[in-house]
Design a protein around this motif. Structure first.
Motif, PDB file in Angstrom:
ATOM      1  N   TYR A  55       0.834  -1.209   0.000  1.00 51.26           N
ATOM      2  CA  TYR A  55       0.000   0.000   0.000  1.00 51.26           C
ATOM      3  C   TYR A  55       0.868   1.258   0.000  1.00 51.26           C
ATOM      4  O   TYR A  55       0.587   2.220  -0.739  1.00 51.26           O
ATOM      5  CB  TYR A  55      -0.914  -0.015   1.222  1.00 51.26           C
ATOM      6  CG  TYR A  55      -1.669   1.272   1.439  1.00 51.26           C
ATOM      7  CD1 TYR A  55      -2.817   1.553   0.692  1.00 51.26           C
ATOM      8  CD2 TYR A  55      -1.248   2.202   2.381  1.00 51.26           C
ATOM      9  CE1 TYR A  55      -3.515   2.735   0.878  1.00 51.26           C
ATOM     10  CE2 TYR A  55      -1.932   3.383   2.572  1.00 51.26           C
ATOM     11  CZ  TYR A  55      -3.065   3.647   1.822  1.00 51.26           C
ATOM     12  OH  TYR A  55      -3.748   4.822   2.008  1.00 51.26           O
ATOM     13  N   GLU A  56       1.917   1.275   0.798  1.00 47.87           N
ATOM     14  CA  GLU A  56       2.806   2.438   0.855  1.00 47.87           C
ATOM     15  C   GLU A  56       3.500   2.658  -0.482  1.00 47.87           C
ATOM     16  O   GLU A  56       3.680   3.802  -0.919  1.00 47.87           O
ATOM     17  CB  GLU A  56       3.837   2.245   1.970  1.00 47.87           C
ATOM     18  CG  GLU A  56       3.245   2.327   3.364  1.00 47.87           C
ATOM     19  CD  GLU A  56       4.262   1.977   4.444  1.00 47.87           C
ATOM     20  OE1 GLU A  56       5.287   1.347   4.103  1.00 47.87           O
ATOM     21  OE2 GLU A  56       4.042   2.348   5.606  1.00 47.87           O
ATOM     22  N   VAL A  77       9.725   4.409   2.794  1.00 48.96           N
ATOM     23  CA  VAL A  77       8.869   4.559   3.974  1.00 48.96           C
ATOM     24  C   VAL A  77       8.749   3.265   4.759  1.00 48.96           C
ATOM     25  O   VAL A  77       8.344   3.275   5.929  1.00 48.96           O
ATOM     26  CB  VAL A  77       7.462   5.054   3.563  1.00 48.96           C
ATOM     27  CG1 VAL A  77       7.534   6.455   3.001  1.00 48.96           C
ATOM     28  CG2 VAL A  77       6.832   4.100   2.556  1.00 48.96           C
ATOM     29  N   SER A  78       9.057   2.145   4.141  1.00 51.18           N
ATOM     30  CA  SER A  78       8.935   0.867   4.845  1.00 51.18           C
ATOM     31  C   SER A  78       9.960   0.724   5.964  1.00 51.18           C
ATOM     32  O   SER A  78       9.802  -0.115   6.842  1.00 51.18           O
ATOM     33  CB  SER A  78       9.085  -0.299   3.857  1.00 51.18           C
ATOM     34  OG  SER A  78      10.380  -0.297   3.285  1.00 51.18           O
ATOM     35  N   SER A  81       8.366   1.339   9.361  1.00 52.04           N
ATOM     36  CA  SER A  81       7.568   0.190   9.807  1.00 52.04           C
ATOM     37  C   SER A  81       8.460  -0.923  10.341  1.00 52.04           C
ATOM     38  O   SER A  81       8.143  -1.571  11.334  1.00 52.04           O
ATOM     39  CB  SER A  81       6.725  -0.337   8.642  1.00 52.04           C
ATOM     40  OG  SER A  81       5.886   0.668   8.131  1.00 52.04           O
ATOM     41  N   ALA A 125      -0.768   4.880   8.347  1.00 56.38           N
ATOM     42  CA  ALA A 125      -0.589   5.061   6.903  1.00 56.38           C
ATOM     43  C   ALA A 125      -1.915   5.328   6.183  1.00 56.38           C
ATOM     44  O   ALA A 125      -1.922   5.600   4.985  1.00 56.38           O
ATOM     45  CB  ALA A 125       0.079   3.825   6.302  1.00 56.38           C
TER      46      ALA A 125
END
Length: 234
Positions: A55-56, A77-78, A81, A125
């Motif tokens: 999704y990101e 961006v992962s 997470s 997110a």
């Protein structure tokens, strides 16, 4: 089914929960510490984390593309997470305890914490569709599964029994009584002291029943011995 839509999300999360549950059910029937719910939550959390990464990636290419261009560089961006997923492992490990009866507790709580952290990442997110589905599946797992799991465990051929007795000389008598009930002893852990500060010697028996029978039958047979102080199944 490979696209990121509502049907695909439900299918992937449900498949993760079922697959993890089937593996955990086999371990639960053998009375291993990590059972059906633990496997379900871990597999579900891992699936949610993977979906969040997808999704990101899509959101960065579409919805956040103008913002990424204005910054002038592409950010992974992962990575944020990944730090949360790794960090929550230390918190979960603190909930896992080994009791004096050699019983492991807290695994399901730790798995639930980890799955909750994964849901928090998805909420942050803005992946709301996946979060709603995941909450419903986890609620079903935590609320209704214990009843079914207990029914299956009660009929399982593998049981663990904690026994406190008069002296170590009574071990042979206890073993003979177990074998008289048509059971096979897989493992024995003997201690000179009992759990919770008891001064009586104790033992934990891992037993396999030759045929399905009520667990209370073998517990009653052992409890009839005069040398037994405490007996419990876990």
């Amino acid at each position: 089914m490979r696209e990121l839509n509502a049907v695909s999300l439900f299918f992937r999360l449900a498949l993760a929960m079922i697959s993890g549950g089937l593996l955990g059910l086999e371990r639960g029937r053998k009375r291993r510490p990590a059972g059906c719910r633990t496997y379900m939550l871990v597999c579900l959390g891992a699936a949610l984390t993977m979906l969040l990464g997808q999704y990101e990636s899509i959101a960065l290419d579409l919805h956040w593309s103008s913002l990424a261009e204005s910054i002038g560089q592409r950010t992974d961006v992962s990575r944020f997470s990944a730090q949360v997923v790794n960090g929550i492992g230390f918190l979960g490990a603190g909930t896992i305890l080994v009791t004096g009866r050699q019983e492991v507790k807290g695994l399901t709580t730790a798995a639930g914490l980890w799955a909750s952290a994964c849901m928090g990442l998805a909420i942050g997110a803005g992946f709301y569709e996946c979060v709603i589905l995941c909450v419903l599946l986890i609620f079903l797992c935590m609320r209704f599964l214990p009843v079914i799991e207990n029914m299956l465990i009660e009929r399982a051929r593998f049981i663990n029994i904690y026994v406190e007795f008069h002296s170590l000389d009574n071990i042979g008598t206890i073993i003979n009584r177990i074998k008289e009930q048509g059971a096979q002893i897989c493992d024995v852990d003997i201690s000179r002291t009992g759990a919770e500060g008891s001064k009586n010697p104790s033992a934990v028996f891992s037993i396999r029943l030759e045929h399905k029978q009520p667990h209370t039958r073998i517990l009653t047979a052992i409890a009839e011995l005069d040398s037994i102080y405490t007996i419990d199944e876990f």
